[in-house]
Design an enzyme around this catalytic site. Structure first.
Site, mmCIF file in Angstrom:
data_model
loop_
_atom_site.group_PDB
_atom_site.id
_atom_site.type_symbol
_atom_site.label_atom_id
_atom_site.label_comp_id
_atom_site.label_asym_id
_atom_site.label_seq_id
_atom_site.Cartn_x
_atom_site.Cartn_y
_atom_site.Cartn_z
ATOM 1 N N ASP A 55 0.819 -1.220 0.000
ATOM 2 C CA ASP A 55 0.000 0.000 0.000
ATOM 3 C C ASP A 55 0.849 1.264 0.000
ATOM 4 O OD1 ASP A 55 -2.499 -1.112 -0.052
ATOM 5 O OD2 ASP A 55 -2.622 -1.298 2.139
ATOM 6 N N TYR A 113 6.112 -10.210 6.705
ATOM 7 C CA TYR A 113 6.052 -8.764 6.908
ATOM 8 C C TYR A 113 6.574 -8.430 8.298
ATOM 9 C CZ TYR A 113 3.076 -7.963 2.813
ATOM 10 O OH TYR A 113 2.587 -7.872 1.542
#
Lengths: 254, 254
Positions: A55, A113
């Site tokens: 994002d 992540y």
């Protein structure tokens, strides 16, 4: 026309981009990379596909994408050529030859992540780590994090925007580490939430992080978090954590 | 009108500023701080004086300035108030009451600067450290650095622009350290040239660094460097190293 396929890895700093994926309203990582490839190949007959749609503002230490190019390029020439054409906050780490069959989204076995936060953000770290909420119970957050392990319906930990056939995902590992920064930008303790999973929904990691913060500051209980993991109708139990703490750090392909 | 005097310490990231000192052509650290003080005091009857005129793009971990204000402010209110008004790349670290007699330039006993460089700059470190020239002989650079120790005429290690009565300065300590970065922005080895001196000329540290790089890649010899330190007429023996590697890290007052 014959195509040549490459698997390319890249790292980038997200702050100046509207995320990985090309879109009309601003600069994206994929857009910059496509632009550089077009210059390098002197053609716009090419395409790229990333393994993760990071994002707006999110960083990557190891994004992987496939490039379908109209000509064959030596691997070193491809890497050096791209790096000479790309802005300084995007760097190509390596390239290898690939095949038409390789599909970076479908073929990824798991992704990792990291989400970074600290009690003390400085002018030198502010776009790479997030100021932690006050008074976090880290041990309670560690207990909460374990609830995410395994296969669950993450409907309460997603943001709408990308159509997906199912909201069920599997978390393989999750750990909240205490680390120390050393370097030019200062010495300070910080936390790193490491999450390894088979796949992630839009803003899923940031919603998991925000929920753990709410748990850590006693705005929700372990039971509330468990209910949000178990039952679709509960809704969100935390905010979307800011993007500058999030790093895509590893992708394993089958 | 009665004045109130404060000694204030600040850290800042230099990349978006034309250095410390107020000037007509762009944003400066001092300009931003004065602007915030004017808002806080609801008056423009104030002035500031920094201990060091850091250049465009140079960072500070511990700049000190004196503020002459038209009203008395509680120290915590002064620090928190400034931080709420300043941009994110400037942070006030602390404040204490001072006197009319305090003069941050004249009263500084010594200052320490660090210059950072590395073989591997990434998108995450690029505005905080400098890519090293290739093939540096670090041991030779260590020998060269020692030549700067003591009192010398640094006429060959300055840039024109500020009138000074003398170009003689004293270097008290100089050391080239090998360090390791650990943290969100990556793990990598880097070098830190630490210089402690009673005073510095404009761009002096960056010209010392550039000269040591030239020595390290055998573009000049130890004798060339010694001659530039001994004799005014030799001229510059190295480039001005880029600003983003330079940090003002400590100031000791008498």
């Amino acid at each position: 026309m014959k195509k040549f396929y490459y698997q390319i890895s890249t790292e980038y700093r997200g702050q100046n981009y509207f995320g990985w994926q090309i879109q009309p309203r601003g600069k994206t990582i994929q857009g910059e990379i496509n632009h550089a490839l077009e210059k390098l190949c002197k053609s716009d007959d090419l395409k790229t596909l990333g393994a993760s749609r990071t994002d707006s503002g999110v960083h990557a230490k190891a994004q992987v994408f496939k490039a379908d190019l109209p000509l064959e390029l030596p691997l070193k020439g491809l890497v050096d050529g791209l790096n000479s054409l790309l802005p300084e906050d995007i760097k190509i780490l390596g390239a290898k030859a690939s095949t038409a069959h390789f599909h970076p989204l479908r073929d990824s076995k798991w992704k990792r992540y990291n989400y970074l936060f600290t009690d003390k953000v400085s002018p030198f770290s502010r776009d790479l780590i997030v100021q932690a909420p006050a008074l976090l119970d880290i041990e309670l957050m560690r207990e909460g994090a374990k609830l995410f392990l395994g296969t669950h319906d993450f409907a309460n930990f997603r943001c709408m925007g990308t159509d997906v056939p199912t909201t069920t995902r599997e978390i393989l590992e999750i750990e909240l580490k205490e680390l120390n920064s050393q370097g030019p930008w200062g010495e300070f303790p910080y936390y790193c939430l490491e999450i390894k999973g088979t796949g992630f929904l839009k803003q899923m990691v940031r919603l998991m992080m925000g929920s753990l913060w709410n748990l850590g500051r006693k705005k929700i209980t372990l039971d509330d978090l468990q209910a949000a993991i178990d039952k679709k109708k509960v809704g969100k139990v935390g905010p979307v954590a800011p993007p500058q703490g999030l790093y895509l750090t590893e992708i394993q392909f089958a």
